[in-house]
Design a protein around this motif. Structure first.
Motif, mmCIF file in Angstrom:
data_model
loop_
_atom_site.group_PDB
_atom_site.id
_atom_site.type_symbol
_atom_site.label_atom_id
_atom_site.label_comp_id
_atom_site.label_asym_id
_atom_site.label_seq_id
_atom_site.Cartn_x
_atom_site.Cartn_y
_atom_site.Cartn_z
ATOM 1 N N VAL A 136 41.186 32.345 41.806
ATOM 2 C CA VAL A 136 39.812 31.882 41.610
ATOM 3 C C VAL A 136 39.007 32.046 42.897
ATOM 4 O O VAL A 136 37.865 32.540 42.878
ATOM 5 N N VAL A 137 39.598 31.660 44.018
ATOM 6 C CA VAL A 137 38.883 31.736 45.302
ATOM 7 C C VAL A 137 38.533 33.185 45.641
ATOM 8 O O VAL A 137 37.382 33.504 45.971
ATOM 9 N N TYR A 138 39.499 34.087 45.582
ATOM 10 C CA TYR A 138 39.245 35.487 45.914
ATOM 11 C C TYR A 138 38.190 36.092 44.984
ATOM 12 O O TYR A 138 37.280 36.819 45.420
ATOM 13 N N CYS A 139 38.332 35.797 43.703
ATOM 14 C CA CYS A 139 37.431 36.386 42.712
ATOM 15 C C CYS A 139 35.991 35.917 42.923
ATOM 16 O O CYS A 139 35.050 36.719 42.872
ATOM 17 N N LYS A 140 35.808 34.638 43.180
ATOM 18 C CA LYS A 140 34.456 34.105 43.378
ATOM 19 C C LYS A 140 33.786 34.715 44.605
ATOM 20 O O LYS A 140 32.590 35.010 44.596
ATOM 21 N N ILE A 141 34.564 34.909 45.664
ATOM 22 C CA ILE A 141 34.001 35.524 46.875
ATOM 23 C C ILE A 141 33.547 36.948 46.581
ATOM 24 O O ILE A 141 32.430 37.359 46.946
ATOM 25 N N LEU A 142 34.397 37.704 45.903
ATOM 26 C CA LEU A 142 34.044 39.086 45.586
ATOM 27 C C LEU A 142 32.820 39.164 44.684
ATOM 28 O O LEU A 142 31.965 40.047 44.847
ATOM 29 N N LYS A 143 32.711 38.239 43.747
ATOM 30 C CA LYS A 143 31.558 38.240 42.844
ATOM 31 C C LYS A 143 30.263 37.860 43.567
ATOM 32 O O LYS A 143 29.183 38.328 43.204
ATOM 33 N N GLN A 144 30.379 37.042 44.599
ATOM 34 C CA GLN A 144 29.191 36.717 45.410
ATOM 35 C C GLN A 144 28.776 37.913 46.262
ATOM 36 O O GLN A 144 27.589 38.217 46.396
ATOM 37 N N LEU A 145 29.758 38.600 46.844
ATOM 38 C CA LEU A 145 29.452 39.716 47.737
ATOM 39 C C LEU A 145 29.051 40.985 46.976
ATOM 40 O O LEU A 145 28.157 41.727 47.400
ATOM 41 N N TYR A 146 29.729 41.233 45.858
ATOM 42 C CA TYR A 146 29.517 42.490 45.120
ATOM 43 C C TYR A 146 29.364 42.184 43.623
ATOM 44 O O TYR A 146 30.252 42.510 42.817
ATOM 45 N N PRO A 147 28.276 41.560 43.222
ATOM 46 C CA PRO A 147 28.131 41.115 41.819
ATOM 47 C C PRO A 147 28.179 42.251 40.802
ATOM 48 O O PRO A 147 28.503 42.013 39.634
ATOM 49 N N GLU A 148 27.896 43.471 41.213
ATOM 50 C CA GLU A 148 27.872 44.588 40.262
ATOM 51 C C GLU A 148 29.226 45.293 40.119
ATOM 52 O O GLU A 148 29.386 46.132 39.230
ATOM 53 N N VAL A 149 30.173 44.967 40.991
ATOM 54 C CA VAL A 149 31.469 45.665 40.963
ATOM 55 C C VAL A 149 32.443 44.890 40.077
ATOM 56 O O VAL A 149 32.632 43.692 40.266
ATOM 57 N N PRO A 150 33.073 45.548 39.108
ATOM 58 C CA PRO A 150 34.038 44.842 38.246
ATOM 59 C C PRO A 150 35.205 44.267 39.044
ATOM 60 O O PRO A 150 35.654 44.868 40.029
ATOM 61 N N VAL A 151 35.692 43.111 38.593
ATOM 62 C CA VAL A 151 36.878 42.478 39.183
ATOM 63 C C VAL A 151 37.905 42.283 38.071
ATOM 64 O O VAL A 151 37.604 41.693 37.030
ATOM 65 N N ILE A 152 39.107 42.788 38.307
ATOM 66 C CA ILE A 152 40.209 42.618 37.355
ATOM 67 C C ILE A 152 41.265 41.743 38.021
ATOM 68 O O ILE A 152 41.708 42.041 39.131
ATOM 69 N N VAL A 153 41.643 40.660 37.343
ATOM 70 C CA VAL A 153 42.662 39.763 37.894
ATOM 71 C C VAL A 153 43.974 39.954 37.142
ATOM 72 O O VAL A 153 43.997 40.314 35.971
ATOM 73 N N GLY A 154 45.080 39.720 37.845
ATOM 74 C CA GLY A 154 46.403 39.846 37.242
ATOM 75 C C GLY A 154 47.412 39.056 38.050
ATOM 76 O O GLY A 154 47.057 38.266 38.925
ATOM 77 N N GLY A 155 48.681 39.275 37.778
ATOM 78 C CA GLY A 155 49.725 38.519 38.454
ATOM 79 C C GLY A 155 50.050 37.245 37.697
ATOM 80 O O GLY A 155 49.372 36.846 36.756
ATOM 81 N N ILE A 156 51.084 36.555 38.149
ATOM 82 C CA ILE A 156 51.610 35.424 37.386
ATOM 83 C C ILE A 156 50.621 34.256 37.299
ATOM 84 O O ILE A 156 50.540 33.571 36.283
ATOM 85 N N GLU A 157 49.845 34.029 38.357
ATOM 86 C CA GLU A 157 48.892 32.918 38.327
ATOM 87 C C GLU A 157 47.847 33.128 37.233
ATOM 88 O O GLU A 157 47.544 32.210 36.458
ATOM 89 N N ALA A 158 47.293 34.319 37.137
ATOM 90 C CA ALA A 158 46.302 34.612 36.109
ATOM 91 C C ALA A 158 46.955 34.693 34.730
ATOM 92 O O ALA A 158 46.413 34.200 33.740
#
Length: 574
Positions: free
Chosen positions: A122-144
């Motif tokens: 959640v923390v990493y994703c929110k930062i990326l969405k603030q910095l680069y709102p137009e760039v897609p973010v895909i999450v994965g791994g056991i936590e997601a």
């Protein structure tokens, strides 16, 4: 001697320049240190993307404080950002079952704590969405993966919506990510984007609420959060659907949005699994960690993963909901090739620490008639009895052990991962198979135990074991008798190290008192003990949260009070 940094995925702008690149297609963020080894999920996904012909950079353990420079250093990738918390759920990584902060982190250089945030995805994703709102973010791994739908969160002690509703990612890849990663790359290569990826199997995403024919609509997050009986009923549906090979799309509303979870891919083939392990891993930590120890790497450095998946379906285990209950095995040739690569390491002394998987002895074990498996929704193929359709023939594994030990330069191969003795001892009615399985037990104990054999009876009470989906403790007595008999015959002084859990749903203080008496009588010195930790999307966690068995609907005793949990655990050491 100069290190060739081009052997690893780039972690800095300088390493990109060394490769002659001006930009990258994907930037992969992970909560772990970067170890370029197939035991580390981020390394596998990075190598898969690279194998698709794309340029990928990796940012291990980015600093989420201050000016977010680690999130800015590569700029916007051409395709998307990929995010994983790492090989472990960040909350399990950070806190004990008593919710005390751990003082170390096995996936960080020198075991240092504090290199990743709580709820890292959640923390990493929110930062990326603030910095680069137009760039897609895909999450994965056991936590997601384990938070793809509404779930009980032990650390906040509340019911929570899908992680997609919290982090703002455009797409979630659940389960083991190799197949879906290749498919995502294919979609982008064909001119598609995130919207087209939402049709792929093994993905989840948010959409505006809509009703579509053929989708299985679950109770909403709000309904589950309000009523525990509704929550456990929903969990039962999710678990059953996740354990089938089917085409069911699951939908769960949260507010005015829907979380849509597409069905998983069928299990990958042995050939596909082999291809993953043939990727150009260095099998080493990135040179940036020179002079530092990464404990998780030390644990697996001389080990070989032979298969993935587990059909045991233990109540407290997340494997079946993440890796799946269908075992996928590597070929004998692939395993032997990897061992020969390991032997090139000048530090290798001839001893392999493990040949195994989630359960060491499920190699090459699948349903005899897989058409039956496609329809079956049993969460466990081993409980209450081993399914008669399951092939429990240990021949392939027995032959693999002997092939490995015949390699010149291998002095000994040990089995460090847990052995399912109930599977090895299971009487199939086929005299050949039963004889081979007995031979496997003999081979294991005589040649593959490093003085101690780890097994997991988990408890001594049959009542508690029923809630755990584990076999009767009477089977452990029979296995110990076999173990002791073989040791006496061979003049060996080996030990069984049993693994037990306290405070599991259904476990009362009298059950722990009885366990303590039995353990003392057996003269065990317990080392592998654990207080039950509720992790998202497991049967045991649902019982812990609701005090209700999702399958019977009956009330279950749960030790929730911290003092009682501590008292139960203390019985291990009386």
């Amino acid at each position: 001697m100069a290190v060739d940094l081009k052997r690893w995925l780039p972690t800095t702008k300088k390493e990109i320049e060394i490769r002659g690149w001006d930009d990258v297609d994907v930037v992969l963020f992970t909560g772990d240190a970067y170890v370029d080894h197939p035991s580390f999920g981020a390394a596998i996904i990075g190598r898969i993307i690279e194998d698709c012909g794309w340029r990928v950079a990796i940012v291990p353990q980015p600093d989420w404080h201050g000016d977010w420079r680690d999130f800015r250093k590569f700029g916007a990738p051409k395709k998307f950002f990929a995010v994983t918390a790492g090989a472990m759920d960040s909350m399990v990584n950070h806190y004990t079952a008593a919710k005390r902060l751990r003082h170390d982190d096995a996936y960080t250089p020198d075991g240092r704590h504090g290199a990743r945030p709580d709820r890292a995805t959640v923390v990493y994703c929110k930062i990326l969405k603030q910095l680069y709102p137009e760039v897609p973010v895909i999450v994965g791994g056991i936590e997601a993966s384990l938070r793809r739908l509404a779930h009980y969160d032990y650390w906040d002690d509340k019911y929570m919506p899908s992680i997609l509703a919290q982090c703002g990612a455009d797409l979630l890849s659940y389960g083991m990510g190799e197949k879906v990663t290749r498919e995502i790359c294919r979609v982008f290569d064909e001119g598609g984007g995130i919207e087209e990826c939402k049709h792929l199997r093994q993905t989840a995403f948010l959409r505006r609420h809509e009703e579509n024919e053929g989708e299985l609509r679950l109770h909403s997050f709000e309904e589950c959060a309000k009523d525990k009986r509704v929550a456990v009923e929903t969990f039962k549906t999710i678990e059953q659907e996740s354990n089938k090979l089917n085409d069911t799309v699951l939908v769960q509303s949260v507010g005015d949005m829907d979380v849509v979870v597409n069905p998983p891919f069928p299990p990958i083939s042995t050939e596909e699994m082999d291809r993953i392990y043939e990727l150009p891993f260095t099998r080493l930590p990135h040179p940036k960690y020179s002079g530092k120890r990464i404990p998780a790497f030390d644990m697996i450095r001389w080990s070989v993963n032979t298969h993935r998946g587990c059909w045991g379906g233990c109540a407290f285990c997340t494997i079946s909901m993440h890796q799946g209950k269908f075992v996928v095995s590597r070929s004998r040739e692939s395993v032997l090739r990897e061992i020969k690569e390991i032997m090139k390491d000048p530090d290798f002394k001839g001893y392999l620490s493990d040949l195994g998987g989630p359960s060491a002895n499920m190699y090459m074990m699948r349903g005899k008639d897989e058409s039956k498996c496609k329809k079956c929704h049993r969460p466990s193929c081993a409980w209450p009895q081993i399914c008669p359709n399951m092939n429990t023939d240990h021949s392939a594994l027995l032959n693999l052990y002997r092939d490995v030990d015949s390699i010149k330069g291998v002095k000994k191969s040990f089995i460090g991962s847990g052995v399912r003795y109930d599977v090895a001892m299971h009487k199939t009615g086929d005299r050949r198979v039963d004889a081979v399985n007995s031979e496997y037990i003999d081979e294991l104990i005589v040649n593959h135990v490093s003085g101690r054999l780890k097994v997991a009876p988990e408890h001594t009470s049959d009542k508690v074991l029923g809630y755990m989906r584990k076999p009767s403790f009477s089977l452990f007595y029979k296995f110990k008798e076999i173990f002791d008999g073989i040791n006496n015959r061979e003049g060996l002084r080996q030990q069984i190290i049993p693994y037990f859990i306290s405070s599991h749903p259904g476990c009362e203080m009298r059950d722990m008192q009885e366990l303590s008496k039995i353990v003392r009588k057996l003269d065990f010195r317990l080392e592998q003990v654990q207080d039950f930790t509720p992790t998202p999307m497991t049967y045991a966690t649902e019982m812990f949260h609701a005090g209700i068995d999702p399958y019977s609907g009956k009330k279950v005793y749960v030790a929730k009070n911290p003092q009682e949990k501590q008292m139960q655990k203390s019985k291990f050491f009386e």
